[in-house]
Design a protein around this motif. Structure first.
Motif, PDB file in Angstrom:
ATOM      1  N   VAL A  99       7.087   6.589  -6.609  1.00 17.25           N
ATOM      2  CA  VAL A  99       6.110   6.081  -5.641  1.00 17.25           C
ATOM      3  C   VAL A  99       5.037   5.258  -6.352  1.00 17.25           C
ATOM      4  O   VAL A  99       4.661   4.178  -5.880  1.00 17.25           O
ATOM      5  CB  VAL A  99       5.483   7.240  -4.839  1.00 17.25           C
ATOM      6  CG1 VAL A  99       4.355   6.756  -3.954  1.00 17.25           C
ATOM      7  CG2 VAL A  99       6.554   7.949  -4.015  1.00 17.25           C
ATOM      8  N   LEU A 100       4.551   5.745  -7.481  1.00 15.62           N
ATOM      9  CA  LEU A 100       3.539   5.009  -8.242  1.00 15.62           C
ATOM     10  C   LEU A 100       4.079   3.652  -8.667  1.00 15.62           C
ATOM     11  O   LEU A 100       3.403   2.630  -8.533  1.00 15.62           O
ATOM     12  CB  LEU A 100       3.094   5.809  -9.467  1.00 15.62           C
ATOM     13  CG  LEU A 100       2.070   5.123 -10.374  1.00 15.62           C
ATOM     14  CD1 LEU A 100       0.788   4.791  -9.632  1.00 15.62           C
ATOM     15  CD2 LEU A 100       1.786   5.978 -11.587  1.00 15.62           C
ATOM     16  N   ASN A 101       5.313   3.620  -9.145  1.00 11.50           N
ATOM     17  CA  ASN A 101       5.904   2.353  -9.564  1.00 11.50           C
ATOM     18  C   ASN A 101       5.983   1.364  -8.402  1.00 11.50           C
ATOM     19  O   ASN A 101       5.714   0.174  -8.567  1.00 11.50           O
ATOM     20  CB  ASN A 101       7.292   2.577 -10.167  1.00 11.50           C
ATOM     21  CG  ASN A 101       7.818   1.320 -10.813  1.00 11.50           C
ATOM     22  OD1 ASN A 101       7.161   0.724 -11.659  1.00 11.50           O
ATOM     23  ND2 ASN A 101       8.997   0.893 -10.393  1.00 11.50           N
ATOM     24  N   ASP A 102       6.347   1.849  -7.215  1.00 18.15           N
ATOM     25  CA  ASP A 102       6.401   0.975  -6.043  1.00 18.15           C
ATOM     26  C   ASP A 102       5.030   0.373  -5.736  1.00 18.15           C
ATOM     27  O   ASP A 102       4.924  -0.822  -5.439  1.00 18.15           O
ATOM     28  CB  ASP A 102       6.912   1.738  -4.813  1.00 18.15           C
ATOM     29  CG  ASP A 102       8.389   2.087  -4.906  1.00 18.15           C
ATOM     30  OD1 ASP A 102       9.099   1.528  -5.774  1.00 18.15           O
ATOM     31  OD2 ASP A 102       8.831   2.938  -4.102  1.00 18.15           O
ATOM     32  N   TRP A 103       3.982   1.188  -5.815  1.00 18.93           N
ATOM     33  CA  TRP A 103       2.629   0.682  -5.552  1.00 18.93           C
ATOM     34  C   TRP A 103       2.196  -0.311  -6.627  1.00 18.93           C
ATOM     35  O   TRP A 103       1.560  -1.324  -6.335  1.00 18.93           O
ATOM     36  CB  TRP A 103       1.628   1.832  -5.443  1.00 18.93           C
ATOM     37  CG  TRP A 103       1.712   2.544  -4.144  1.00 18.93           C
ATOM     38  CD1 TRP A 103       2.201   3.810  -3.917  1.00 18.93           C
ATOM     39  CD2 TRP A 103       1.323   2.042  -2.862  1.00 18.93           C
ATOM     40  NE1 TRP A 103       2.131   4.110  -2.588  1.00 18.93           N
ATOM     41  CE2 TRP A 103       1.593   3.043  -1.908  1.00 18.93           C
ATOM     42  CE3 TRP A 103       0.764   0.854  -2.431  1.00 18.93           C
ATOM     43  CZ2 TRP A 103       1.320   2.882  -0.555  1.00 18.93           C
ATOM     44  CZ3 TRP A 103       0.492   0.680  -1.076  1.00 18.93           C
ATOM     45  CH2 TRP A 103       0.771   1.695  -0.157  1.00 18.93           C
ATOM     46  N   LEU A 104       2.542  -0.031  -7.886  1.00 18.73           N
ATOM     47  CA  LEU A 104       2.190  -0.963  -8.957  1.00 18.73           C
ATOM     48  C   LEU A 104       2.875  -2.306  -8.763  1.00 18.73           C
ATOM     49  O   LEU A 104       2.263  -3.362  -8.963  1.00 18.73           O
ATOM     50  CB  LEU A 104       2.569  -0.382 -10.324  1.00 18.73           C
ATOM     51  CG  LEU A 104       1.753   0.824 -10.767  1.00 18.73           C
ATOM     52  CD1 LEU A 104       2.339   1.402 -12.040  1.00 18.73           C
ATOM     53  CD2 LEU A 104       0.298   0.449 -10.959  1.00 18.73           C
ATOM     54  N   GLN A 105       4.129  -2.288  -8.361  1.00 20.14           N
ATOM     55  CA  GLN A 105       4.850  -3.529  -8.113  1.00 20.14           C
ATOM     56  C   GLN A 105       4.199  -4.320  -6.974  1.00 20.14           C
ATOM     57  O   GLN A 105       4.083  -5.536  -7.050  1.00 20.14           O
ATOM     58  CB  GLN A 105       6.324  -3.243  -7.799  1.00 20.14           C
ATOM     59  CG  GLN A 105       7.101  -2.672  -8.963  1.00 20.14           C
ATOM     60  CD  GLN A 105       7.077  -3.569 -10.189  1.00 20.14           C
ATOM     61  OE1 GLN A 105       7.085  -4.790 -10.100  1.00 20.14           O
ATOM     62  NE2 GLN A 105       7.021  -2.956 -11.359  1.00 20.14           N
ATOM     63  N   LEU A 106       3.775  -3.617  -5.941  1.00 18.04           N
ATOM     64  CA  LEU A 106       3.116  -4.269  -4.819  1.00 18.04           C
ATOM     65  C   LEU A 106       1.796  -4.915  -5.268  1.00 18.04           C
ATOM     66  O   LEU A 106       1.477  -6.049  -4.902  1.00 18.04           O
ATOM     67  CB  LEU A 106       2.866  -3.267  -3.694  1.00 18.04           C
ATOM     68  CG  LEU A 106       2.422  -3.835  -2.356  1.00 18.04           C
ATOM     69  CD1 LEU A 106       3.515  -4.727  -1.766  1.00 18.04           C
ATOM     70  CD2 LEU A 106       2.101  -2.708  -1.397  1.00 18.04           C
TER      71      LEU A 106
END
Length: 117
Positions: A99-106
């Motif tokens: 989930v953190l990685n998804d937010w960082l990518q966004l």
């Protein structure tokens, strides 16, 4: 998950080879600094994400805002009772590696569209 600040600063910022930085390195392109009562990470002078208390602050592109706010733990970022467009706050308890990685990518996607400061 508890306090996300030390976890974010030691686990999420990786260089091109995928190696994890034990602490985000400051460079002309990537920096971290204190802001919003927490710690923010910038690329070319634009804030990508930040950690305030146990929550993650993420820059989002206008086209991605509605979808971002529909994610678990996400809500608009408010400053003094006013919603700041282009920002989403994410509750720390929903952040795992994926989930953190998804937010960082966004956040990186939104920042990539901005001119350097």
């Amino acid at each position: 998950m508890g306090n996300v600040r030390p976890w974010l600063t030691t686990r999420c910022w990786r260089n091109g080879s995928g190696n994890c930085w034990s602490r985000p390195r400051r460079s002309p392109r990537r920096r971290w600094k204190k802001m919003f009562g927490g710690l923010v990470f910038t690329v070319q002078g634009n804030t990508v994400v930040g950690v305030v208390g146990d929550e993650l602050l993420v820059r989002v592109a206008p086209d991605d805002t509605e979808q971002a706010l529909a994610q678990p733990g996400a809500r608009p970022f408010e400053v003094r009772g006013r919603i700041s467009k282009g920002w989403v706050t994410v509750a720390g308890e929903v952040l795992d590696d994926h989930v953190l990685n998804d937010w960082l990518q966004l956040g990186r996607k939104a920042t990539a569209a901005l001119p350097p400061k």
